[in-house]
Design a protein around this motif. Structure first.
Motif, mmCIF file in Angstrom:
data_model
loop_
_atom_site.group_PDB
_atom_site.id
_atom_site.type_symbol
_atom_site.label_atom_id
_atom_site.label_comp_id
_atom_site.label_asym_id
_atom_site.label_seq_id
_atom_site.Cartn_x
_atom_site.Cartn_y
_atom_site.Cartn_z
ATOM 1 N N ALA A 49 -45.910 47.636 51.123
ATOM 2 C CA ALA A 49 -44.729 46.768 51.006
ATOM 3 C C ALA A 49 -45.117 45.359 50.574
ATOM 4 O O ALA A 49 -44.466 44.736 49.738
ATOM 5 C CB ALA A 49 -43.996 46.730 52.341
ATOM 6 N N LEU A 50 -46.225 44.855 51.099
ATOM 7 C CA LEU A 50 -46.643 43.487 50.770
ATOM 8 C C LEU A 50 -47.017 43.355 49.297
ATOM 9 O O LEU A 50 -46.996 42.259 48.732
ATOM 10 C CB LEU A 50 -47.810 43.065 51.666
ATOM 11 N N ASP A 51 -47.350 44.486 48.654
ATOM 12 C CA ASP A 51 -47.746 44.449 47.232
ATOM 13 C C ASP A 51 -46.583 44.684 46.270
ATOM 14 O O ASP A 51 -46.774 44.669 45.049
ATOM 15 C CB ASP A 51 -48.844 45.483 46.961
ATOM 16 N N VAL A 52 -45.378 44.893 46.769
ATOM 17 C CA VAL A 52 -44.233 45.116 45.882
ATOM 18 C C VAL A 52 -43.991 43.849 45.065
ATOM 19 O O VAL A 52 -44.116 42.732 45.560
ATOM 20 C CB VAL A 52 -42.976 45.475 46.709
ATOM 21 N N ALA A 84 -43.074 38.028 41.365
ATOM 22 C CA ALA A 84 -43.834 37.510 42.515
ATOM 23 C C ALA A 84 -44.188 38.651 43.465
ATOM 24 O O ALA A 84 -43.442 39.630 43.588
ATOM 25 C CB ALA A 84 -43.009 36.455 43.247
ATOM 26 N N ARG A 85 -45.322 38.522 44.146
ATOM 27 C CA ARG A 85 -45.761 39.555 45.105
ATOM 28 C C ARG A 85 -45.057 39.305 46.435
ATOM 29 O O ARG A 85 -44.999 38.170 46.922
ATOM 30 C CB ARG A 85 -47.277 39.464 45.272
ATOM 31 N N LEU A 86 -44.521 40.349 47.027
ATOM 32 C CA LEU A 86 -43.730 40.196 48.253
ATOM 33 C C LEU A 86 -44.520 39.464 49.333
ATOM 34 O O LEU A 86 -44.032 38.509 49.948
ATOM 35 C CB LEU A 86 -43.277 41.568 48.755
ATOM 36 N N GLY A 87 -45.781 39.872 49.537
ATOM 37 C CA GLY A 87 -46.589 39.247 50.595
ATOM 38 C C GLY A 87 -46.793 37.761 50.362
ATOM 39 O O GLY A 87 -46.784 36.952 51.291
ATOM 40 N N ASP A 88 -46.932 37.365 49.099
ATOM 41 C CA ASP A 88 -47.125 35.935 48.798
ATOM 42 C C ASP A 88 -45.848 35.148 49.104
ATOM 43 O O ASP A 88 -45.894 34.029 49.623
ATOM 44 C CB ASP A 88 -47.505 35.753 47.326
ATOM 45 N N GLU A 89 -44.706 35.742 48.785
ATOM 46 C CA GLU A 89 -43.420 35.075 49.045
ATOM 47 C C GLU A 89 -43.169 34.975 50.541
ATOM 48 O O GLU A 89 -42.678 33.959 51.050
ATOM 49 C CB GLU A 89 -42.275 35.823 48.365
ATOM 50 N N LEU A 90 -43.519 36.045 51.273
ATOM 51 C CA LEU A 90 -43.335 36.036 52.736
ATOM 52 C C LEU A 90 -44.199 34.933 53.354
ATOM 53 O O LEU A 90 -43.753 34.188 54.215
ATOM 54 C CB LEU A 90 -43.725 37.399 53.288
ATOM 55 N N ASP A 91 -45.401 34.796 52.826
ATOM 56 C CA ASP A 91 -46.311 33.751 53.325
ATOM 57 C C ASP A 91 -45.765 32.366 52.955
ATOM 58 O O ASP A 91 -45.754 31.442 53.766
ATOM 59 C CB ASP A 91 -47.699 33.992 52.710
ATOM 60 N N ALA A 139 -33.808 37.876 49.005
ATOM 61 C CA ALA A 139 -34.904 38.007 49.974
ATOM 62 C C ALA A 139 -36.088 37.111 49.618
ATOM 63 O O ALA A 139 -36.522 37.042 48.472
ATOM 64 C CB ALA A 139 -35.359 39.459 50.037
ATOM 65 N N LEU A 140 -36.569 36.395 50.628
ATOM 66 C CA LEU A 140 -37.815 35.609 50.579
ATOM 67 C C LEU A 140 -37.736 34.418 49.636
ATOM 68 O O LEU A 140 -38.761 33.857 49.246
ATOM 69 C CB LEU A 140 -39.003 36.527 50.230
ATOM 70 N N TYR A 194 -43.032 33.362 57.080
ATOM 71 C CA TYR A 194 -42.538 34.424 57.950
ATOM 72 C C TYR A 194 -43.441 35.654 57.997
ATOM 73 O O TYR A 194 -42.975 36.774 58.232
ATOM 74 C CB TYR A 194 -41.106 34.814 57.562
ATOM 75 N N VAL A 195 -44.737 35.442 57.850
ATOM 76 C CA VAL A 195 -45.693 36.523 58.144
ATOM 77 C C VAL A 195 -45.946 36.451 59.646
ATOM 78 O O VAL A 195 -46.528 35.472 60.141
ATOM 79 C CB VAL A 195 -47.012 36.332 57.370
ATOM 80 N N GLY A 196 -45.463 37.443 60.374
ATOM 81 C CA GLY A 196 -45.535 37.347 61.835
ATOM 82 C C GLY A 196 -46.715 38.114 62.405
ATOM 83 O O GLY A 196 -47.312 38.953 61.731
#
Ligand code: HGY
Ligand code: MN
Ligand code: MN
Length: 417
Positions: A158-161, A168-175, A39-40, A179-181
């Motif tokens: 969830a973004l702080d997992v 790595a922080r989930l929100g940073d990887e998503l960004d 993931a991510l 894919y931060v929608g």
């Protein structure tokens, strides 16, 4: 052609499975074709881009939400009607296959393309989704994206997992993967129904020679991370009586959970799949060991007993070996029962199409168990060759892929009336 006679294009679906399988492809010594799209990661982004491209090519309305879930919708004739949703996930474990999750997403796309191709209008809109981080292998818990989608976990939490591999922080990887929608979480509108096609990932259908699994629910899941702090010491000079050896404790826990499955009985399963030893050197008694314990059972009270027995054994070892053990729950989901009427519809549809069927619970977790919190939900299984999954040799025969996708098509058609 009547709607009941409509069938998907099996070759077109297989071609997409092969194409998506090329993203993050890993090959085995005997020509096995697997996938590594944790993931991510960049490979996940590449897979997402490919599937979103196919969704847009079909003219679907694509929405991406704040946790990166992607939902592509084909309009219905009744704009006020809630959509019938299908889908699954396209992230994989590090030694994954080309079918786990991917089959459900690509079969959903194939269902929609078949309706487009034949000019079939449906009253309800039809959506196909892929949810973020279903595997939970990098960011726990599993089914994280669909859990946020249905409001079971706050998106901020969830973004702080943190990632198990590199922190790595989930929100940073998503960004980072773009894919931060803009669509808010949880979803503002629950689907009218959700049906997911997935490989069984176990041996039952193949052993019994059955084509379609009619899934009645999902077993309970309990993931615990144990951090065992001992004392590093010299392997040669330290008498055994003075050792505080966390790896010895981890080994005891690992064999204990195996014995526990026989003692608890029923469907109890237990796995220690992750073990991290520090400093991991030949001549040093380890200082710290981190391990994960995965317990599952279809019976909630039996799963709680297994958890209690594990906790007692951890406490006993902590005292006996003079180590300190940190406990952290990574995932805990009770068993889920799917909607009986929707399960019946899957069974009737499979039989109407001439397939053998068999009811069974799912041993694996799925996004469907989260969607079941907000709408009538069911799953369709296809056989796994040698019952293998989370292994690059994972395989499902093309004929079974086509059969499963046709059952999905006809089930979704009935639900979208
Ligand atoms: O862990 C599971 O059962 C799923 O593969 N996420
Ligand atoms: Mn899966
Ligand atoms: Mn999986």
């Amino acid at each position: 052609m009547s709607r009941d006679d409509l069938r998907i294009d099996g070759q077109r679906l297989w071609n997409r499975i092969v194409a998506l399988g090329e993203v993050g492809a890993i090959t085995g010594p005997n020509g096995e074709l697997g996938c590594a799209r944790l993931a991510l990661t960049d490979a996940d982004r590449e897979g997402r881009d490919l599937v979103v491209g196919w969704m847009r090519d079909l003219g679907l309305q694509v929405s991406i939400d704040a946790i990166g879930n992607v939902v592509a919708t084909r309009a219905g004739t009744d704009p006020t009607a809630a959509a019938v949703m299908t889908g699954s996930h396209i992230d994989t474990v590090a030694t994954g296959g080309r079918f786990d999750g991917n089959l459900g997403v690509l079969a959903g796309l194939e269902v929609i393309e078949t309706l487009e191709q034949h000019g079939i209008a449906t009253r309800r809109p039809i959506s196909v989704a892929f949810f973020t981080d279903e595997e939970g292998a990098r960011f726990a818990p599993d089914m994280l994206g669909s859990l946020v989608y249905v409001g079971g976990m706050a998106v901020e939490e969830a973004l702080d997992v943190r990632a198990a591999d590199d922190g790595a922080r989930l929100g940073d990887e998503l960004d980072r993967i773009g894919y931060v929608g803009p669509t808010p979480c949880p979803t503002a509108a629950a689907p009218a129904a959700y049906v997911e096609l997935h490989i069984e990932q176990g041996p039952i259908l193949e052993d019994e020679g059955v084509t379609i699994g009619v899934v009645e629910g999902v077993q309970g899941i309990s993931w615990t991370e144990l951090t065992i702090d001992g004392r590093s010491a010299h392997a040669g000079t330290t008498p055994m009586r003075l050792r505080r050896d966390p790896l010895y404790v981890a080994a005891e826990i690992t064999t204990f959970v195996r014995r526990l499955t026989a003692e608890v009985g029923g469907n109890q399963v237990a796995t220690v799949g992750r073990l991290d030893v520090r400093p991991n050197l030949v001549n040093v008694v380890p200082s710290t060991v981190t391990m994960n314990v995965d317990l599952r059972n279809t019976d909630e009270s039996a799963l709680q007993e297994a958890e209690r027995r594990l906790a007692d054994e951890v406490a006993r070892l902590e005292a006996a070996e003079q180590v300190t053990i940190g406990r952290r729950s990574l995932a805990r989901f009770e068993p889920v029962q799917f909607d009986p009427a929707t399960v019946d519809l899957v069974e009737e549809t499979a039989r109407r199409l001439g397939h053998t069927t068999r009811r069974l619970p799912s041993g694996a977790g799925h996004d469907a168990q989260m969607l079941a919190r907000v709408c009538p939900t069911a799953m369709i299984f296809t056989p796994s060759v040698n019952g293998l999954s989370h292994n690059i040799a994972e395989y499902t025969d093309p004929a079974d892929v086509t059969a499963g996708a046709n059952v999905l098509l006809q089930t979704v058609l009935r639900l979208s009336e």
